[in-house]
Write a protein that holds these residues in place. Structure first.
Motif, PDB file in Angstrom:
ATOM      1  N   LYS A   1      78.219 -41.290 -30.440  1.00  0.00           N
ATOM      2  CA  LYS A   1      77.457 -40.890 -31.390  1.00  0.00           C
ATOM      3  C   LYS A   1      77.291 -42.042 -32.399  1.00  0.00           C
ATOM      4  O   LYS A   1      78.392 -42.642 -32.847  1.00  0.00           O
ATOM      5  CB  LYS A   1      77.649 -39.524 -32.087  1.00  0.00           C
ATOM      6  CG  LYS A   1      77.719 -38.510 -31.063  1.00  0.00           C
ATOM      7  CD  LYS A   1      77.762 -36.994 -31.851  1.00  0.00           C
ATOM      8  CE  LYS A   1      77.444 -36.052 -30.745  1.00  0.00           C
ATOM      9  NZ  LYS A   1      77.527 -34.724 -31.458  1.00  0.00           N
ATOM     10  N   GLY A   2      76.222 -42.377 -33.069  1.00  0.00           N
ATOM     11  CA  GLY A   2      76.278 -43.382 -34.084  1.00  0.00           C
ATOM     12  C   GLY A   2      76.457 -42.738 -35.469  1.00  0.00           C
ATOM     13  O   GLY A   2      76.981 -41.741 -35.571  1.00  0.00           O
ATOM     14  N   GLY A   3      76.227 -43.616 -36.416  1.00  0.00           N
ATOM     15  CA  GLY A   3      76.531 -43.493 -37.862  1.00  0.00           C
ATOM     16  C   GLY A   3      75.761 -42.184 -38.467  1.00  0.00           C
ATOM     17  O   GLY A   3      76.086 -41.428 -38.840  1.00  0.00           O
ATOM     18  N   THR A   4      74.755 -42.250 -37.811  1.00  0.00           N
ATOM     19  CA  THR A   4      73.781 -41.059 -38.084  1.00  0.00           C
ATOM     20  C   THR A   4      73.825 -39.733 -37.282  1.00  0.00           C
ATOM     21  O   THR A   4      73.428 -38.464 -37.625  1.00  0.00           O
ATOM     22  CB  THR A   4      72.187 -41.576 -37.941  1.00  0.00           C
ATOM     23  OG1 THR A   4      72.005 -41.611 -36.584  1.00  0.00           O
ATOM     24  CG2 THR A   4      71.965 -42.661 -38.997  1.00  0.00           C
ATOM     25  N   GLY A   5      74.804 -39.756 -36.244  1.00  0.00           N
ATOM     26  CA  GLY A   5      75.011 -38.450 -35.594  1.00  0.00           C
ATOM     27  C   GLY A   5      74.149 -38.583 -34.302  1.00  0.00           C
ATOM     28  O   GLY A   5      74.064 -37.758 -33.510  1.00  0.00           O
ATOM     29  N   GLN A   6      73.299 -39.529 -34.259  1.00  0.00           N
ATOM     30  CA  GLN A   6      72.440 -39.691 -32.836  1.00  0.00           C
ATOM     31  C   GLN A   6      73.131 -39.952 -31.664  1.00  0.00           C
ATOM     32  O   GLN A   6      73.822 -40.917 -31.688  1.00  0.00           O
ATOM     33  CB  GLN A   6      71.289 -40.561 -33.197  1.00  0.00           C
ATOM     34  CG  GLN A   6      70.078 -40.503 -32.179  1.00  0.00           C
ATOM     35  CD  GLN A   6      69.002 -41.102 -32.595  1.00  0.00           C
ATOM     36  OE1 GLN A   6      69.013 -42.120 -33.176  1.00  0.00           O
ATOM     37  NE2 GLN A   6      67.678 -40.918 -32.145  1.00  0.00           N
ATOM     38  N   ARG A   7      72.866 -39.187 -30.540  1.00  0.00           N
ATOM     39  CA  ARG A   7      73.788 -39.811 -29.459  1.00  0.00           C
ATOM     40  C   ARG A   7      72.992 -41.097 -28.764  1.00  0.00           C
ATOM     41  O   ARG A   7      72.013 -41.217 -28.688  1.00  0.00           O
ATOM     42  CB  ARG A   7      73.307 -38.456 -28.106  1.00  0.00           C
ATOM     43  CG  ARG A   7      74.119 -37.286 -28.536  1.00  0.00           C
ATOM     44  CD  ARG A   7      73.471 -36.267 -27.623  1.00  0.00           C
ATOM     45  NE  ARG A   7      74.301 -35.203 -27.600  1.00  0.00           N
ATOM     46  CZ  ARG A   7      74.341 -34.233 -28.500  1.00  0.00           C
ATOM     47  NH1 ARG A   7      73.323 -34.487 -29.369  1.00  0.00           N
ATOM     48  NH2 ARG A   7      75.182 -32.983 -28.691  1.00  0.00           N
ATOM     49  N   LEU A   8      74.060 -41.984 -28.545  1.00  0.00           N
ATOM     50  CA  LEU A   8      73.739 -43.239 -27.904  1.00  0.00           C
ATOM     51  C   LEU A   8      74.292 -43.203 -26.559  1.00  0.00           C
ATOM     52  O   LEU A   8      75.684 -43.429 -26.225  1.00  0.00           O
ATOM     53  CB  LEU A   8      74.147 -44.219 -28.905  1.00  0.00           C
ATOM     54  CG  LEU A   8      73.724 -44.312 -30.056  1.00  0.00           C
ATOM     55  CD1 LEU A   8      74.283 -45.504 -30.984  1.00  0.00           C
ATOM     56  CD2 LEU A   8      72.256 -44.694 -30.039  1.00  0.00           C
ATOM     57  N   TYR A   9      73.679 -43.259 -25.608  1.00  0.00           N
ATOM     58  CA  TYR A   9      73.865 -43.449 -24.059  1.00  0.00           C
ATOM     59  C   TYR A   9      74.068 -44.950 -23.683  1.00  0.00           C
ATOM     60  O   TYR A   9      73.215 -45.661 -23.853  1.00  0.00           O
ATOM     61  CB  TYR A   9      72.889 -42.593 -23.152  1.00  0.00           C
ATOM     62  CG  TYR A   9      72.887 -41.289 -23.319  1.00  0.00           C
ATOM     63  CD1 TYR A   9      73.588 -40.492 -22.379  1.00  0.00           C
ATOM     64  CD2 TYR A   9      72.168 -40.628 -24.141  1.00  0.00           C
ATOM     65  CE1 TYR A   9      73.524 -38.929 -22.638  1.00  0.00           C
ATOM     66  CE2 TYR A   9      72.104 -39.237 -24.662  1.00  0.00           C
ATOM     67  CZ  TYR A   9      72.623 -38.526 -23.603  1.00  0.00           C
ATOM     68  OH  TYR A   9      72.756 -37.104 -23.743  1.00  0.00           O
ATOM     69  N   ARG A  10      75.261 -45.257 -22.800  1.00  0.00           N
ATOM     70  CA  ARG A  10      75.275 -46.577 -22.230  1.00  0.00           C
ATOM     71  C   ARG A  10      74.520 -46.328 -20.935  1.00  0.00           C
ATOM     72  O   ARG A  10      74.140 -45.389 -20.277  1.00  0.00           O
ATOM     73  CB  ARG A  10      76.925 -46.863 -22.200  1.00  0.00           C
ATOM     74  CG  ARG A  10      77.291 -47.242 -23.477  1.00  0.00           C
ATOM     75  CD  ARG A  10      78.717 -47.762 -23.174  1.00  0.00           C
ATOM     76  NE  ARG A  10      78.872 -47.888 -24.669  1.00  0.00           N
ATOM     77  CZ  ARG A  10      80.114 -48.867 -24.734  1.00  0.00           C
ATOM     78  NH1 ARG A  10      80.636 -49.549 -23.924  1.00  0.00           N
ATOM     79  NH2 ARG A  10      80.718 -49.185 -25.878  1.00  0.00           N
TER      80      ARG A  10
END
Length: 173
Positions: free
Chosen positions: A52-61
């Motif tokens: 999860k990024g700084g804004t809480g958004q999910r970041l998939y690899r």
């Protein structure tokens, strides 16, 4: 070098772009499912855990996108239940451990195979062992000079009790 995303029927639809991170909307489009389905899969499959990024958004690899596509294939195309797909992943995680273990170069008799390299190493080890045993033998024998130095020599005591005056603990203050 991009992989192909698979559709509902198993046919390839679009390649997975070469990116470091994907947002949940992009992964949903690649997989052909809604974002809430991906969030549900995250709760059911511990392997699918995006950062999860700084804004809480999910970041998939990319690895997680491939895993989501594999989950979709197991559930939709191959007809597995969620519990069945979990068992498939558990079995796949156990198998690589078995394959990664290298076998020892043993004959059926239990003797190691001798190669030129191991034979040379074996000879050096034997020589080193014999040198170490010789050193141990030298260290375990008490030298003659050492035994003479440790003999107790009597300390002469003065014939007069208090040559230099009263001592600290004589009791005569």
């Amino acid at each position: 070098m991009s992989k192909q995303a698979t559709g509902n029927n198993g046919a390839t639809t679009q390649p997975i772009p070469d990116k470091l991170y994907f947002r949940i909307g992009e992964v949903a489009k690649l997989c052909g499912v809604e974002a809430y389905v991906l969030r549900f899969w995250e709760s059911e499959f511990p392997q699918l855990k995006p950062n999860k990024g700084g804004t809480g958004q999910r970041l998939y690899r990319k690895r997680e996108v491939e895993l989501a596509l594999r989950i979709k294939t197991l559930l939709y195309s191959e007809g597995y239940t969620i519990a069945g797909a979990r068992q498939i992943f558990a079995a796949e995680q156990r198998e690589p451990r078995k394959k990664n273990q290298s076998e020892l170069p043993l004959d059926r008799d239990g003797k190691a195979e001798k190669t030129d390299k191991t034979a040379g190493l074996d000879g050096r080890l034997k020589k080193l062992r014999s040198e170490m045993m010789e050193l141990l033998g030298m260290l375990s024998v008490e030298p003659a000079t050492r035994s003479r130095a440790t003999k107790a020599t009597p300390i002469r005591q003065s014939s007069r009790k208090n040559e230099s005056g009263p001592g600290l603990f004589d009791g005569n203050n």
